[in-house]
Every structure is written in structure tokens, then in C-alpha cells.
Design an enzyme around this catalytic site. Structure first.
Site, PDB file in Angstrom:
ATOM      1  N   GLY A  72      -4.127  -0.917 -13.536  1.00  0.00           N
ATOM      2  CA  GLY A  72      -4.859   0.435 -13.152  1.00  0.00           C
ATOM      3  C   GLY A  72      -3.959   1.486 -13.134  1.00  0.00           C
ATOM      4  O   GLY A  72      -4.085   2.665 -13.461  1.00  0.00           O
ATOM      5  N   ASN A 152     -13.327   3.063  -4.189  1.00  0.00           N
ATOM      6  CA  ASN A 152     -12.716   1.636  -3.791  1.00  0.00           C
ATOM      7  C   ASN A 152     -13.190   1.317  -2.407  1.00  0.00           C
ATOM      8  O   ASN A 152     -13.212   0.101  -1.807  1.00  0.00           O
ATOM      9  CB  ASN A 152     -11.129   1.276  -4.005  1.00  0.00           C
ATOM     10  CG  ASN A 152     -10.605   2.868  -3.702  1.00  0.00           C
ATOM     11  OD1 ASN A 152     -10.901   3.717  -4.229  1.00  0.00           O
ATOM     12  ND2 ASN A 152      -9.521   2.473  -2.916  1.00  0.00           N
ATOM     13  N   CYS A 326      -3.219   3.142   7.063  1.00  0.00           N
ATOM     14  CA  CYS A 326      -1.807   2.536   7.806  1.00  0.00           C
ATOM     15  C   CYS A 326      -0.684   2.283   7.006  1.00  0.00           C
ATOM     16  O   CYS A 326       0.439   2.068   7.394  1.00  0.00           O
ATOM     17  CB  CYS A 326      -2.375   1.324   8.597  1.00  0.00           C
ATOM     18  SG  CYS A 326      -3.240   0.028   7.612  1.00  0.00           S
TER      19      CYS A 326
END
Ligand code: PLP
Length: 400
Positions: A72, A152, A326
Site C-alpha cells: 500500500g 482504517n 503510541c
């Protein structure tokens, strides 16, 4: 690694049938497809078979419109850089604030280092694109529009056909990052205004490191990788033949299972979501509940940290994902949650459960059984939690 895997938007297991198609490419049909002998020809034939499977999954008019890439990220970069090079006088790019870093980081770079104007279109509280701002950003100076098909994190689907048609009206190239959408929802690019589309094998039960870029026939295209004449000079480098054949097999299976994905998997997702919302106070679904990928549930649990939820889920053998960035070293909520205006205290507890055709009803029942206890345990430790519906105990932070 055994357990309940609900992180299929991050990556999927390679399907056993996909692996079986790939294995002979390592030891038996290992030739270089560019070679003028039987070893090469055997591989070349398989690559062309794979191209046809991807064409079928996309509903594309011609198999030659499929260019194999490493995934991608490469497809997204290739599409955007191609349009900028093909239309050097145009200095603007239109994208959205909720794109994957594969698009956003490149756009940031092009803006800062190459002087392009980047219009980043915002979204509303459900993650829907601001269509007025989109229309206003379009002009003849726009070389390329790059807007994802589905997000997503939330699964929210954008109105790609409408966006592509508007972009074409001002002469812009229209690219969509469909990494999360391909294989999950039906597509018919032959009848579409979409010029370029990115997909990634590892999101649809093929291996990591293989993907494709759809390039509509007749579109002005400039390669990102130059070298040999592979992929009709659109992507140089000896073909990743095992990966390509794996992607072909995965595309065939995805088409075959599409109906299942849209009915059985969606029903499981809805059951999971419904049961959690009923059992757990102060939580809500993020994204557009009526227009989402069938496999994705993103639930924001107020007054607790997504990372803590993931750790406790992991103790029960359940893999999910947090909306927090994170990975970037910061514990700030993700750019998607922030763009949707999800309050700070809820965005931190956003947890994504992404299912696949491998997900079973028994697994979903198990997750439903453990989530309420996990949330209750964490809330008992939270400095903010004061009980269902009550105002937070301490002053809750807002975005910086
Ligand atoms: N675009 C979207 C929407 C994605 O979700 C991902 C992967 O998470 C990518 C692009 C990057 O794809 P790849 O990992 O194949 O480079």
C-alpha cells in the site's frame, strides 16, 4: 500463536490456499519471468494469471491496468508522485485529514520541501468528509486528489465515485487508497471515474510486501522506480513472483468470500458491538454506523486508556488495536479520533476490533464475555470515573 485475532485491519493471516499457490514459486517455478527460457516462461504465465485475478476483484476493464508493487505504501507514493510529475505546472494536492501516514507523510514532505499546496479536507463527528470544503478546494491547479476509500480506524466509507467525478471535472487525477476496502466491498472500476487505486496483499490474506496499483488505461503515468522494463516499465525490479501469485490467489478467494464478509462477518461485528454497548456504560461507536466496512468496530470507552484495555485483552488471548498513536512515541489519541472531534477522555479509550472471514461466533461470544469485566476493572482505577452517566471525578483534560 493461538488466540482470538481481531486485528485484521492491521494485517491478516495468509490463507492456507494462498500459501499453497505460492510455495512452488520458491523451489520449482523459480525462474526470472524476464528470462528467455522455460523456467522464466512458467513464472511469467503465473504472474499474468494473478493479474487477471486482481483485475476481477477490482472490476477493472483491462488486466494491464494492474501494476504489482511492494504494498500500500509504495502504491500510494507512486500514485501521488506520478501525477505531480505528469502535470508539472499544477502545484496543489487535495487529500483528507484522516488518511494513512502513507499519504499524509508524503503530502507533508511535498508541502514543506517541495512547495506544493496541500488541502487537507476535514471530517465530521462520524468521520464523513466535508463535501463543501472538498468542492471549494478543487481547482485547475490540483494535480491529484488522494482520498481513501475506507478509513482504517473506523471503517467509515467515503463517497468515492462522487469525489472522483468532481475531481475529474477540474482536470485533476483521482487516486484512492483502498487498502482497507479492497476485498471487503464490491468494486467496478471499469465504470468508475477513479484513475488510480492502491491495495495491499497483507490486508486480504496474502503476504506482507506485495500490493498493487491500479492505473486506468490512458492515464498519464510516471514511474517512481526506474530500472528494468518490468510491469511495462511502470515499476522496475525483478517481480516478487511468489508474492504476486499469492496476491492473485487471495484476490480470487476474496471475491469468492465477499458475500460472506458482508453478511456473516457483519452480523458478528454487529453482535459484538451491540452486546458491548448494552453491557458497558459510557462507551460509543466511532465512525459512521450506517456506512462502514462490514468487519470494523471502533468503540470509544470513556475515562480509560486504550493501551490498558489492549493489555488486559491480551491477557485473555484477544488481539485488538488502540486508536492511539503510541507507535509514534506519544500517547496522544490518533489523528483520526482528533479529526472527528472525539472528546479527549473518550478518544484515549478508542479500541478497534477488526474481524475477518476467519472469525467465529464462539470467538465473538468469548470477547463479549470478557470486555465488560476489563472495562469495569480499569475504571475502578481511573482518576476520572465517577460511575455511569456521572460527571468525571477530576478535571478531565482536553486536547493540547
Ligand atoms: N493505507 C491504509 C489505509 C492502510 O491501512 C495501510 C496499512 O495499514 C497502508 C496504506 C499501508 O499499506 P502497506 O502496509 O502495504 O504498506
Amino acid at each position: 500463536m493461538a488466540g482470538i485475532y481481531l486485528d485484521n485491519n492491521a494485517t491478516t493471516r495468509v490463507d492456507a490456499e494462498v500459501l499453497a499457490e505460492m510455495l512452488p514459486l520458491f523451489t520449482q517455478d523459480f525462474g526470472n519471468p524476464s528470462s528467455m527460457h522455460g523456467f522464466g516462461a512458467a513464472v511469467g504465465g503465473k504472474i499474468e494469471w494473478a493479474r487477471k485475478q486482481v483485475q476481477a476483484l477490482l472490476g477493472a476493464a483491462h488486466d494491464s491496468e494492474v501494476v504489482f508493487t511492494s504494498g500500500g505504501t509504495e502504491s500510494d507514493n507512486t500514485a501521488i508522485l506520478s501525477a505531480l510529475e505528469a502535470y508539472p505546472k499544477k502545484k496543489s494536492i487535495v487529500t483528507s485529514v484522516v488518511e494513512h501516514p502513507a499519504v499524509l507523510a508524503l503530502c507533508d514532505y511535498l508541502e514543506k520541501k517541495r512547495g506544493y499546496t496541500v488541502h487537507r479536507i476535514g471530517v465530521d463527528g462520524q468521520g464523513n468528509l466535508d463535501l463543501d470544503a472538498y468542492r471549494a478546494a478543487l481547482s485547475e491547479d490540483v494535480a491529484i486528489v488522494s482520498i481513501m476509500w475506507a478509513n482504517n480506524e473506523t471503517g467509515t466509507i467515503f463517497p468515492i465515485e462522487e469525489l472522483a467525478t468532481l475531481a475529474k471535472a477540474v482536470g485533476a487525477v483521482f487516486h484512492t487508497d483502498a487498502v482497507q476496502a479492497v476485498g471487503k466491498i464490491p468494486m467496478k472500476l471499469a465504470d468508475s471515474a477513479v484513475d488510480m487505486l492502491s491495495l495491499s496483499g497483507h490486508k486480504l490474506h496474502a503476504p506482507k510486501g506485495i500490493g498493487a496499483l491500479y492505473v486506468k488505461r490512458g492515464l498519464r503515468f510516471r514511474p517512481m522506480l526506474r530500472g528494468g522494463h518490468q510491469e511495462r516499465s511502470r515499476r522496475a525490479g525483478t517481480e516478487n513472483a511468489p508474492g504476486i501469485v499469492g496476491l492473485g490467489a487471495a484476490a480470487q478467494l476474496a471475491l469468492h468470500h465477499m458475500q460472506d464478509e458482508n453478511t456473516r462477518v457483519k452480523a458478528l461485528r454487529d453482535k459484538l458491538e451491540g452486546a458491548i454497548l448494552e453491557a458497558v456504560p459510557n462507551c460509543f461507536v466511532t465512525g459512521n454506523p450506517a456506512n462502514r466496512l462490514p468487519n470494523t468496530a471502533n468503540i470509544a470507552f470513556e475515562y480509560i486508556e486504550g493501551e490498558a484495555i489492549l493489555l488486559l485483552l491480551n491477557e485473555h488471548g484477544i488481539a485488538a488495536s488502540s486508536g492511539s498513536a503510541c507507535t509514534s512515541g506519544s500517547l496522544e489519541p490518533s489523528h483520526v479520533m482528533r479529526a472527528m472531534g472525539v472528546p479527549y477522555t473518550a478518544a484515549h479509550g478508542a479500541t478497534r476490533f477488526s474481524l475477518s472471514r476467519e472469525t467465529t461466533a464462539a470467538e465473538i461470544d468469548q470477547v463479549i464475555a470478557v470486555v465488560p469485566g476489563i472495562i469495569e476493572r480499569l475504571r475502578s482505577l481511573s482518576p476520572y470515573w465517577a460511575g455511569a452517566g456521572a460527571a468525571p471525578k477530576a478535571f478531565a483534560p482536553t486536547y493540547a
